[in-house]
Structure formats: structure tokens, C-alpha cells
Design an enzyme around this catalytic site. Sequence first.
Site, PDB file in Angstrom:
ATOM      1  CD  GLU A 190      -3.246  -0.094   0.366  1.00 40.11           C
ATOM      2  OE1 GLU A 190      -4.236   0.311   0.975  1.00 40.11           O
ATOM      3  OE2 GLU A 190      -3.082   0.099  -0.859  1.00 40.11           O
ATOM      4  CB  THR A 199      -4.769   8.070  -1.549  1.00 46.90           C
ATOM      5  OG1 THR A 199      -5.563   7.005  -2.079  1.00 46.90           O
ATOM      6  CG2 THR A 199      -4.524   7.825  -0.074  1.00 46.90           C
TER       7      THR A 199
END
Length: 291
Positions: A120, A168
Site C-alpha cells: 500500500e 488518496t
Amino acid sequence: MITVRAPATSANLGSGFDVFGVALDRPADRVTVERAETTTIEVSGAGSDFIPNDPTRNTAGVVAQELDAPAHIRIEKGVRPSSGLGSSAASAAAAAVALNELYDRGLTREELVRVAAQGEAAVSGDAHADNVAPAILGGFTIVRDDGVTSTPADVPLVACLPEIVVSTRDAREVVPESVATADVVDTVGSAATLTAGMHRNDPVLVGRGMRECVVTPARAALIDGYADAVSYAKEAGATGATISGSGPGVLAVCYPGRQRDVAAALVDGFEDAGIDARAFQSGVGRGAELL
């Protein structure tokens, strides 16, 4: 050759910023791995044109490096990138479980959460585990620095994906750096309510527990049509709704038998703002599965 399916996920759930996560029934990624001298990546499916096949920039490739498990990795995307539904986490989770099996590394699912979180980091810049935890373990998850807690849950969910993009990094930049004490108290109360609701399989408590007044309003400003979509969903039978992860996806919890109505209402809310959207009727899903 080993293939693993890992589900879409929703992180935060409103009151659990960087802590709560939940696995969805659908959509999902499938990752197939084969031993190789060096790692190579092949990507197909939803949004595959926007996913790097450089192993150092792909979540699954980073996982292979972390496990010292070079492989040819084929990723079939069911979870669209930049959706707020854990797209990068699904690939990382599936790769971690598959490579652990392929190379017989012997790591537990909990240990694989930390490995997948490193994947991630290749996308978000930080090793957050709030999406990879439910993608691997399933159910409702609580992530802390000292470990991960997972519990089964059974509440009706609807995920809606508008055709807009919120990165994000942009979503993190709008998060306030300081919080009033009253807002902390309110958020803790909501988080406790949501946790109790998941344990009781009570959609009313879960919906109440999604309420949050710090991060969600800041991120909602990045999502055109969000306010109408949530309002319409509640009129249609949602007990609560919030931004899924960093957005632009929206997650709603609803009364049993009202998922179809809530899904249609969420889509209508975005379409009234001139934004195409699609919705997935779901429940709390299982974690990564060997196929």
C-alpha cells in the site's frame, strides 16, 4: 500456479479514521502467481491502463519483494483504482496470500497484513493497513500499531462508485491537523457505537456510528453530489452513509430488504449532480481466498 481472490474493502467507516475497515462481498481482484527468476507484472480488467506494471511501483510487486518471492504476477482487476474501495489493497492482499502459499513462507494471516501494508505504501506513501486488513482477514477489522482485531459481522451494505477521481494524497491533504476536544468526544462515541453495532449485527447502531464531524466534511467537499447522494440514501432506507476510504466511493448501511432502494437512491443523487455512478449491493465479506 496459485490464484487468490481478495475483496473490495471500505476503510474508516466515518468514525474510524485509519482504524476501521470492512470487507465487501463484491467486487474483487484475482491474482495469479507463478515462480520466476525476477518479478514481472501483468494487469487486466477495471482501470488496468492506469496501474503500473513496474514491480517497484505496483502493490503486488512490492509485496513480492517484501516476501523475497519473485514471481510472474497476473492481476485481474475487479476493483477500480482511485475508487475508495481498496483497489490497491485488494491486489496487495491477494498477492501476499498467494506468494506466502507459493513459497511456503508460513506466515499467519495477521503477519501478512503487515506485509501487504508495505505494498500500500507504494501507492499512498504510507503503510496503512485499514484496507489490507479486511481484504486478508475478512469481516470488520480494527487496526492498531500493536495488532489487528477481526470479527465477523452481518449487516446489509451498499457501495456506490461515482465516475470521478479523488486521489488518496489529495484526500489526506484536506484532513485537519488539529481537532477540538468536543469533536474528539463525539467521534469516540460514534466509533464505540459502530463497533457495538458490528458485534450485534445491528444496522441501526452501525449507521449511527458512521457519524463523524472532522474528516468526513473536509473530504466531502472533494466529491460533487455527495450530500444529495447521502440524503437520498437515508430517505430510501439507509441507517447511515459515509465516504468510503478516501473517496469518491460512498458506503451505506441499511435495513434488511432495502439494499436495492438505497443503491438506486445513491445513483440518483450523483446523477442529479451530473455524475454517472454505479452501485453494488453487498454484505460483510470474507477475506482473501485461495481458488
